[in-house]
Design an enzyme around this catalytic site. Structure first.
Site, mmCIF file in Angstrom:
data_model
loop_
_atom_site.group_PDB
_atom_site.id
_atom_site.type_symbol
_atom_site.label_atom_id
_atom_site.label_comp_id
_atom_site.label_asym_id
_atom_site.label_seq_id
_atom_site.Cartn_x
_atom_site.Cartn_y
_atom_site.Cartn_z
ATOM 1 N N CYS A 77 0.862 -1.176 0.000
ATOM 2 C CA CYS A 77 0.000 0.000 0.000
ATOM 3 C C CYS A 77 0.899 1.225 0.000
ATOM 4 C CB CYS A 77 -0.900 -0.014 1.235
ATOM 5 S SG CYS A 77 -1.871 1.484 1.496
ATOM 6 N N CYS A 191 -0.832 3.692 -6.316
ATOM 7 C CA CYS A 191 -1.725 3.012 -5.371
ATOM 8 C C CYS A 191 -1.897 1.613 -5.920
ATOM 9 C CB CYS A 191 -3.072 3.730 -5.280
ATOM 10 S SG CYS A 191 -4.329 2.831 -4.322
#
Length: 264
Positions: A77, A191
């Site tokens: 992440c 992302c």
């Protein structure tokens, strides 16, 4: 140090975006046992404060490390990595692999010299991104746009639901409308959710734009850190969620080799 062959690799994300990293990891370490951990109770990270994210990620990974005894943990992440990676490395005594925006390879790829970066609001404002730009793209133009709608769109796509075209068009116009945006020929997907939408983004940006993310690089780093270790997978890989697992995700999880999901 001798590592238990059954010790898993812990792959952590706020949601299901980290499955894009798992897909790349499978290519280089097909026999490695994996536990996929999704902090779905904390989603979305991009709208939280840095302090909230750091405390949550460090706390969860500490508890998960105690329970599952992984040989290595990956924060799949970008938001969590840019904020909490240092704290997690202080807390845990296993190798920790983070996720960083692929600005360096994008700078090598671009022909026009103008790069777009799509991420969460929390990621694009980080000083870490400033430092990557200064180090690897100082002679380029880097245009950033926070596109949290893409996270929800990617989560929906994995559940077999329709992708909101508004989220795609907002992301594209958010970059294109900036000064110099028409010159973008390379887009960094900062992302891990966003590569799930490459097809939709490519259709909206046009054929002249190439996309890059960090998943393959993360997989190579994990392979490097576990080189020489033995792997033994006795059971199917599984996922744990901090909120009740969504049954609609089961088909997508199965495509990534995860046959069961449970509440952490």
């Amino acid at each position: 140090m001798i590592v238990d062959p059954a010790a898993p690799i812990l792959l952590f994300d706020s949601g299901v975006g980290g499955l894009t990293v798992l897909a790349e990891l499978r290519k280089v370490l097909p026999q490695a046992p994996v536990i996929y951990a999704a902090d779905t109770a904390g989603l979305p990270y991009g709208e939280k404060t840095e302090a909230q994210i750091a405390a949550r990620v460090a706390g969860l990974l500490g508890r998960m490390s105690e329970r599952y005894r992984p040989r290595l943990a990956t924060i799949a992440c970008n938001t969590a990595s840019t904020i909490a990676l240092g704290m997690v490395r202080e807390v845990l005594n296993i190798p920790i692999v983070g996720t960083v925006p692929a600005i360096k390879p994008a700078a090598a790829m671009t022909r026009s010299g103008t790069i777009g970066l799509l991420g969460t609001h929390a990621t694009i404002r980080q000083g870490y991104v400033d430092r990557l730009e200064a180090e690897f793209a100082a002679d380029k133009r880097l245009l950033r746009f926070g596109a949290p709608g893409l996270v929800a769109a990617a989560e929906a796509k994995l559940r077999g639901q329709a992708v909101d075209p508004g989220a795609i068009s907002e992301a594209v116009s958010g970059l294109r409308s900036q000064p110099g945006g028409a010159e973008i020929d390379t887009v960094v997907l900062a992302c891990t959710h966003f590569p799930l939408l490459t097809e939709e983004l490519a259709a909206a940006f046009g054929p002249q734009v190439r996309f890059i993310d960090g998943a393959a690089g993360i997989a190579r780093r994990i392979a490097s850190l576990t080189q020489g270790q033995d792997f033994s997978r006795d059971t199917a890989d599984h996922a744990v969620f901090t909120a009740a697992p969504d049954p609609a995700l089961a088909p997508a999880l199965s495509r990534y080799g995860i046959e069961n999901a449970a509440l952490f």
